[in-house]
Design an enzyme around this catalytic site. Structure first.
Site, short mmCIF file in Angstrom:
data_model
loop_
_atom_site.label_atom_id
_atom_site.label_comp_id
_atom_site.label_asym_id
_atom_site.label_seq_id
_atom_site.Cartn_x
_atom_site.Cartn_y
_atom_site.Cartn_z
N ASP A 1 48.39 15.12 18.71
CA ASP A 1 48.19 13.69 18.98
C ASP A 1 46.84 13.17 18.49
OD1 ASP A 1 46.46 14.77 20.91
OD2 ASP A 1 46.95 13.23 22.38
N GLU A 2 46.25 13.87 17.54
CA GLU A 2 44.90 13.51 17.09
C GLU A 2 44.74 13.61 15.58
OE1 GLU A 2 41.25 15.41 19.03
OE2 GLU A 2 42.89 15.69 20.45
N ASP B 1 43.21 9.35 19.16
CA ASP B 1 43.80 10.28 20.11
C ASP B 1 44.80 9.50 20.96
OD1 ASP B 1 43.04 13.13 21.67
OD2 ASP B 1 43.85 11.57 22.95
N1 DCP Z 1 48.67 19.64 26.13
C1 DCP Z 1 49.21 20.78 26.73
N2 DCP Z 1 48.41 21.62 27.47
C2 DCP Z 1 47.09 21.35 27.64
C3 DCP Z 1 46.52 20.20 27.03
C4 DCP Z 1 47.35 19.37 26.29
O1 DCP Z 1 50.41 21.02 26.58
N3 DCP Z 1 46.33 22.17 28.39
C5 DCP Z 1 49.56 18.73 25.38
C6 DCP Z 1 50.07 17.62 26.26
C7 DCP Z 1 49.28 16.41 25.87
C8 DCP Z 1 48.95 16.67 24.43
O2 DCP Z 1 48.87 18.10 24.30
O3 DCP Z 1 50.00 15.21 26.07
C9 DCP Z 1 47.65 16.04 23.99
O4 DCP Z 1 46.57 16.56 24.74
P1 DCP Z 1 45.33 15.69 25.15
O5 DCP Z 1 44.26 16.63 25.55
O6 DCP Z 1 45.01 14.71 24.08
O7 DCP Z 1 45.79 14.93 26.48
P2 DCP Z 1 46.71 13.68 26.70
O8 DCP Z 1 47.08 13.00 25.43
O9 DCP Z 1 47.88 14.08 27.53
O10 DCP Z 1 45.82 12.73 27.60
P3 DCP Z 1 44.54 11.83 27.18
O11 DCP Z 1 44.98 10.43 27.45
O12 DCP Z 1 43.45 12.27 28.09
O13 DCP Z 1 44.25 12.10 25.74
CA CA Z 2 45.47 12.53 23.90
CA CA Z 3 44.34 15.17 21.96
#
Ligand code: DCP
Ligand code: CA
Ligand code: CA
Length: 365
Positions: free
Chosen positions: A113-114, A9
């Site tokens: 991203d996963e 992730d």
């Molecule tokens: N995303 C979004 N709205 C949300 C959740 C996520 O647009 N409610 C988008 C933005 C994030 C991406 O999806 O960058 C990936 O979501 P993640 O839940 O994996 O969160 P992040 O990668 O941003 O942070 P982390 O470091 O906690 O994984």
């Molecule tokens: Ca993430």
């Molecule tokens: Ca994610």
């Protein structure tokens, strides 16, 4: 063999890309917003970096609220197509670390991203090797994309997925079958992947707080509350049991064949005939489903059981054996020119599959 699954992730993905693109953002709270366009900051937070999270800013909250939590934060609009192109390149890197996939799919992207990677064959079921592979993956993504990620490694998808969030950002967490209960059981049931708010609340009401409580709970009662399939799933998941296989997302399916050479060799005279046969098999499968391809991947496993994968993306869809074989030979020749260890197995795989359209293209040779 002991299954080994890796889950990756990316860390604060959209915000991390923005930071990378604009080094001036380093050290500041960065909030990426999905703006509705009605008025300034009317919209919700897509994601934010870890500095912004210290102020309590979270994905999904109104941007106006985020602004109140930290007026100094930098607010940026989402650039989804750009993030998708970064995601595609990362997925390409990850795919090259997954098993050759002779026994089914070995790569599964589950969000932007996963992804899951089956690495059972690559590691021979060894979790120490899996850790090294995880570090290697982090290294390559950092070098090529200047981004960090968190990785979880476990005996199945459930544990791998839960392990990747154990050390965030930039962590690698390995949970071997021996460590499974120590890892899983102290956690609150709401942390079990697949349990939503409603199930978590019902379980709390039944006095089930930790995953250990759930694992020890009467399965009959679980079934009577949640139904047979959900009830048994809960019981199994709490014990860390998950047999689900990886499934390629539609459009990223690949078709491939791999085989062992008559002897370990570096001799093209011996390798090319096998490559020819594999290309023929792959084309036969494509023909039967009327598919064309755009990506050619060659996999080799050398006499030390090390695996190497190289891909080439063509600039249009093709479906002929000549093209496939030509590209595969080129990739293999490049590889042989820089490699000294004899090869044991070779494989060909095609991706970027699409239904063939009408007549064969003039370029398709
Ligand atoms: N995303 C979004 N709205 C949300 C959740 C996520 O647009 N409610 C988008 C933005 C994030 C991406 O999806 O960058 C990936 O979501 P993640 O839940 O994996 O969160 P992040 O990668 O941003 O942070 P982390 O470091 O906690 O994984
Ligand atoms: Ca993430
Ligand atoms: Ca994610």
């Amino acid at each position: 063999m002991q299954r080994v699954i890796l889950h990756i992730d990316m860390d604060y993905f959209f915000a991390a890309i923005e930071e990378r693109e604009n080094p001036e953002l380093r050290g500041k709270a960065v909030v990426v917003c999905m703006l509705s366009g009605r008025s300034e900051l009317s919209g919700s937070v897509s994601t934010c970096n870890y500095i912004a999270r210290k102020f309590g800013i979270r994905s999904g909250m109104p941007c106006s609220r985020a602004k109140k939590l930290n007026p100094e934060a930098v607010f940026l609009p989402v650039r989804k197509p750009f993030y998708t192109s970064v995601s595609d390149r990362i997925m390409g890197i990850l795919r090259s670390y997954a098993d050759p996939g002779e026994n089914g799919d070995s790569f599964e992207q589950i969000s932007v991203d996963e992804a899951f990677l089956e690495i059972t064959d690559r590691t021979g079921g060894d979790f120490n090797l899996a850790f090294e592979l995880g570090m290697q993956i982090k290294g390559e993504i950092n070098e090529k994309e200047k981004l960090t990620c968190s990785i979880g490694i476990g005996p199945n998808k459930l544990i791998a997925k839960m392990a990747s969030s154990a050390k965030k950002p930039d962590g690698v967490t390995v949970v071997s079958p021996q460590e499974l209960e120590n890892f899983l059981w102290p956690l609150n049931v709401s942390k079990l992947w697949g349990i939503g708010d409603v199930t978590a609340r019902k379980l709390q009401e039944m006095g089930v707080v930790t995953i250990k409580d759930l694992a020890e709970h009467d399965v009959i009662e679980l079934i009577s509350t949640f139904g047979r399939s959900r009830g048994t799933w809960l019981k199994h998941a709490a014990a860390g049991i998950d047999d689900t296989l990886l499934k390629e997302r539609d459009g990223s399916e690949q078709i491939g064949r791999i085989a062992t050479l008559p002897e370990d060799t570096l001799d093209k005279e011996l390798i090319f005939p096998l490559l020819d046969k594999l290309a023929g098999d792959v084309i036969e499968k494509l023909d039967s489903r009327k598919l064309s391809f755009r990506v050619v991947t060659v996999t080799v496993i050398n006499s030390n059981f090390k695996m190497y994968t190289k891909s080439r993306t063509l600039n249009h869809q093709v479906s002929s054996k000549e093209t496939l074989l030509g590209v595969a030979r080129e990739i293999l020749s490049d590889f042989l020119s820089e490699n000294r260890t004899r090869l044991r197995r070779v494989g060909i795989r095609v991706g970027g599959l699409q239904k063939r359209k009408g007549q064969k293209s003039l370029f398709d040779y």
